[in-house]
Design a protein around this motif. Structure first.
Motif, short mmCIF file in Angstrom:
data_model
loop_
_atom_site.label_atom_id
_atom_site.label_comp_id
_atom_site.label_asym_id
_atom_site.label_seq_id
_atom_site.Cartn_x
_atom_site.Cartn_y
_atom_site.Cartn_z
N ARG A 184 -27.00 2.30 -7.34
CA ARG A 184 -27.64 2.10 -6.02
C ARG A 184 -27.30 0.72 -5.44
O ARG A 184 -28.17 -0.07 -5.04
CB ARG A 184 -29.17 2.24 -6.13
CG ARG A 184 -29.61 3.61 -6.57
CD ARG A 184 -31.10 3.60 -6.83
NE ARG A 184 -31.52 4.82 -7.48
CZ ARG A 184 -31.82 5.95 -6.88
NH1 ARG A 184 -31.76 6.04 -5.57
NH2 ARG A 184 -32.19 6.99 -7.58
N ILE A 185 -25.99 0.44 -5.43
CA ILE A 185 -25.49 -0.87 -4.98
C ILE A 185 -25.76 -1.05 -3.48
O ILE A 185 -25.46 -0.17 -2.68
CB ILE A 185 -23.96 -0.97 -5.26
CG1 ILE A 185 -23.67 -0.88 -6.75
CG2 ILE A 185 -23.37 -2.22 -4.62
CD1 ILE A 185 -24.18 -2.00 -7.61
N ASN A 186 -26.32 -2.23 -3.10
CA ASN A 186 -26.44 -2.50 -1.66
C ASN A 186 -25.79 -3.82 -1.23
O ASN A 186 -25.86 -4.20 -0.07
CB ASN A 186 -27.90 -2.43 -1.18
CG ASN A 186 -28.78 -3.39 -1.92
OD1 ASN A 186 -28.31 -4.20 -2.70
ND2 ASN A 186 -30.08 -3.32 -1.66
N GLN A 187 -25.13 -4.52 -2.19
CA GLN A 187 -24.31 -5.70 -1.82
C GLN A 187 -23.06 -5.69 -2.69
O GLN A 187 -23.16 -5.48 -3.90
CB GLN A 187 -25.04 -6.99 -2.16
CG GLN A 187 -25.88 -7.56 -1.06
CD GLN A 187 -26.22 -9.04 -1.33
OE1 GLN A 187 -25.34 -9.85 -1.63
NE2 GLN A 187 -27.49 -9.36 -1.23
N ILE A 188 -21.89 -5.94 -2.08
CA ILE A 188 -20.65 -6.00 -2.86
C ILE A 188 -19.94 -7.34 -2.62
O ILE A 188 -19.85 -7.81 -1.48
CB ILE A 188 -19.69 -4.84 -2.50
CG1 ILE A 188 -20.33 -3.48 -2.81
CG2 ILE A 188 -18.36 -4.97 -3.23
CD1 ILE A 188 -19.44 -2.27 -2.52
N TYR A 189 -19.45 -7.92 -3.71
CA TYR A 189 -18.52 -9.06 -3.66
C TYR A 189 -17.19 -8.52 -4.17
O TYR A 189 -17.06 -8.23 -5.36
CB TYR A 189 -19.03 -10.22 -4.54
CG TYR A 189 -20.28 -10.86 -4.00
CD1 TYR A 189 -21.52 -10.23 -4.09
CD2 TYR A 189 -20.23 -12.11 -3.38
CE1 TYR A 189 -22.67 -10.81 -3.57
CE2 TYR A 189 -21.38 -12.71 -2.87
CZ TYR A 189 -22.59 -12.05 -2.96
OH TYR A 189 -23.73 -12.62 -2.45
N HIS A 190 -16.24 -8.36 -3.27
CA HIS A 190 -14.95 -7.75 -3.65
C HIS A 190 -13.90 -8.84 -3.83
O HIS A 190 -13.31 -9.31 -2.85
CB HIS A 190 -14.52 -6.74 -2.58
CG HIS A 190 -13.12 -6.26 -2.78
ND1 HIS A 190 -12.60 -5.95 -4.02
CD2 HIS A 190 -12.10 -6.07 -1.89
CE1 HIS A 190 -11.34 -5.59 -3.90
NE2 HIS A 190 -11.01 -5.66 -2.62
N LEU A 191 -13.65 -9.23 -5.09
CA LEU A 191 -12.75 -10.36 -5.37
C LEU A 191 -11.38 -9.94 -5.89
O LEU A 191 -10.47 -10.75 -5.96
CB LEU A 191 -13.40 -11.28 -6.43
CG LEU A 191 -14.83 -11.74 -6.15
CD1 LEU A 191 -15.36 -12.54 -7.33
CD2 LEU A 191 -14.89 -12.58 -4.88
N ALA A 192 -11.25 -8.68 -6.31
CA ALA A 192 -10.00 -8.25 -6.97
C ALA A 192 -8.82 -8.40 -6.02
O ALA A 192 -8.86 -7.92 -4.88
CB ALA A 192 -10.11 -6.80 -7.42
N ALA A 193 -7.78 -9.08 -6.48
CA ALA A 193 -6.58 -9.28 -5.65
C ALA A 193 -5.43 -9.73 -6.54
O ALA A 193 -5.63 -10.13 -7.68
CB ALA A 193 -6.85 -10.32 -4.57
N ILE A 194 -4.23 -9.68 -5.97
CA ILE A 194 -3.04 -10.28 -6.60
C ILE A 194 -2.76 -11.57 -5.84
O ILE A 194 -2.62 -11.55 -4.61
CB ILE A 194 -1.83 -9.33 -6.52
CG1 ILE A 194 -2.16 -7.96 -7.15
CG2 ILE A 194 -0.59 -9.95 -7.15
CD1 ILE A 194 -2.50 -7.97 -8.62
N LEU A 195 -2.70 -12.71 -6.55
CA LEU A 195 -2.58 -14.01 -5.90
C LEU A 195 -1.13 -14.36 -5.52
O LEU A 195 -0.22 -13.57 -5.78
CB LEU A 195 -3.22 -15.09 -6.80
CG LEU A 195 -4.74 -15.27 -6.56
CD1 LEU A 195 -5.53 -14.01 -6.76
CD2 LEU A 195 -5.31 -16.37 -7.43
N SER A 196 -0.95 -15.56 -4.97
CA SER A 196 0.32 -15.87 -4.28
C SER A 196 1.56 -15.80 -5.17
O SER A 196 2.55 -15.15 -4.79
CB SER A 196 0.23 -17.25 -3.62
OG SER A 196 -0.02 -18.24 -4.59
N ALA A 197 1.54 -16.47 -6.33
CA ALA A 197 2.76 -16.55 -7.15
C ALA A 197 3.08 -15.18 -7.75
O ALA A 197 4.23 -14.72 -7.69
CB ALA A 197 2.60 -17.61 -8.23
N THR A 198 2.07 -14.49 -8.28
CA THR A 198 2.27 -13.15 -8.83
C THR A 198 2.70 -12.19 -7.72
O THR A 198 3.55 -11.32 -7.92
CB THR A 198 0.98 -12.64 -9.50
OG1 THR A 198 0.50 -13.67 -10.35
CG2 THR A 198 1.21 -11.38 -10.30
N GLY A 199 2.14 -12.36 -6.55
CA GLY A 199 2.46 -11.50 -5.40
C GLY A 199 3.92 -11.61 -4.99
O GLY A 199 4.55 -10.61 -4.63
#
Ligand code: NAD
Ligand code: VAH
Length: 312
Positions: A67-82
């Motif tokens: 029953r999530i009502n707040q999300i912090y979405h941090l997953a990403a590929i950063l600059s050098a790996t990207g």
């Protein structure tokens, strides 16, 4: 304590590790989710779920189950790996964000945090005190995906009324979890190498100035933004925030005040070009005006704190 149920996606990364621990002091349920294992403090202090943000039905199941009502979405590929894997960076950074935006809308998530970066600026942006609104034109796949992400966030707020909030973090420095494959990671590694070996080979040139921030300031800014009344948030793409800026030579000098025989040398690689495309310092006056942002750590305070924790 508020009864909100919070989901942190990318909770095993550099920011997620510390943000999850801080959120658990404020909310009764904070679910940590990531592809990889969390640090022990996160694993031991609340629920952890293995989740691929590209799997939309898995994400929807998690939101409904807790029953999530707040999300912090941090997953990403950063600059050098990207730059090494542009296809992966585009897929994770874009499709991942779209999945989170759509699920949030359909499943009545009340608030969403998604971080952008100073990498949304490019070689044609002003270098000093880069303003909130200016020429952007990023030339890394990471920056391009984050700028597109900012436009999606603004779109979902304007057209669909989703309460999405965002910060353009500068390079973040911390000791709890390693850097995630970014260009600013040298400013983390330098402390560990200084304590362990008293020498460091830097992949950027001595005079490469970049905007940076200590993790406690970044966490405080994030919570300040998320707790601000909605009518104080005038920027729904992403806010500039700033604390300090320095060069590798300057951080080495700050470390030498604690470790007198510390030696640095320089072997610039492909990350030099990425760093040279970014601002040297950031104007964060809009964040200061709207929700009272103010940093606490300067280079000296950050250096003292990092070295004390790593040595311990
Ligand atoms: P990180 O690489 O340390 O952490 C990202 C986490 O996301 C990792 O634990 C990784 O396993 C996870 N992940 C990757 N793909 C995933 C997927 N498909 N599904 C689920 N999880 C997945 O990065 P970070 O430094 O903690 O950055 C977090 C966010 O903040 C990113 O969006 C980044 O762009 C942004 N940001 C970070 C900095 C910084 O200096 N750390 C600066 C500006 C912006
Ligand atoms: C990177 N640390 O170097 C990240 C960040 C401002 C830079 O987005 O990719």
């Amino acid at each position: 304590m508020p009864q909100d149920a919070v989901l942190v996606i990318g909770a095993s990364g550099q920011i997620g590790s510390e943000l999850t621990l801080e959120l658990r002091k404020h909310y009764t349920t904070v679910v940590a989710a990531d592809l990889k294992n969390p640090i022990p403090e996160v694993a031991d202090s609340g629920p952890f779920l293995r989740l691929d943000v590209l799997n939309r039905s898995g994400l929807a199941d998690c939101i409904s189950r807790y029953r999530i009502n707040q999300i912090y979405h941090l997953a990403a590929i950063l600059s050098a790996t990207g730059e090494k894997n542009p296809e992966l960076a585009w897929r994770v950074n874009m499709k991942g964000l779209r999945n989170v935006l759509d699920c949030s809308l359909q499943m009545n998530v009340q608030k969403l945090f998604w971080p952008s970066t100073i990498a949304v600026f490019g070689p044609n942006s002003p270098k000093q005190r880069t303003p909130q609104w200016t020429v952007m034109e990023p030339n890394t796949i990471y920056g391009i995906s984050k700028l597109a992400g900012e436009r999606w966030c603004d779109y979902y707020f304007q057209k669909k009324n989703l309460d999405v909030r965002s910060l353009r973090y500068p390079g973040l420095i911390s000791y709890k979890a390693p850097g995630g494959g970014g260009t600013t990671d040298y400013a983390i590694d330098i402390f560990f190498e200084a304590v362990r070996h008293r020498r460091f080979t830097c992949f950027l040139k001595a005079d490469t100035r970049l905007p940076m921030m200590y993790m406690p300031d970044a966490i405080r800014a994030t919570l300040l933004l998320m707790e601000a009344p909605a009518d104080r948030i005038t920027v729904r793409s992403s806010y500039n925030i700033a604390a300090i800026d320095f060069t590798p030579a300057e951080i080495a000098e700050a470390i030498r005040k604690h470790i007198a025989d510390f030696v640095i040398d320089y072997q610039p690689d492909f990350r030099q070009q990425i760093a040279e495309s970014w601002p040297e310092s950031i104007d964060d006056s809009v964040a200061r005006r709207d929700w009272g942002w103010m940093p606490s750590y300067n280079l000296e305070a950050l250096t003292t704190d990092m070295l004390a924790h790593i040595a311990a």
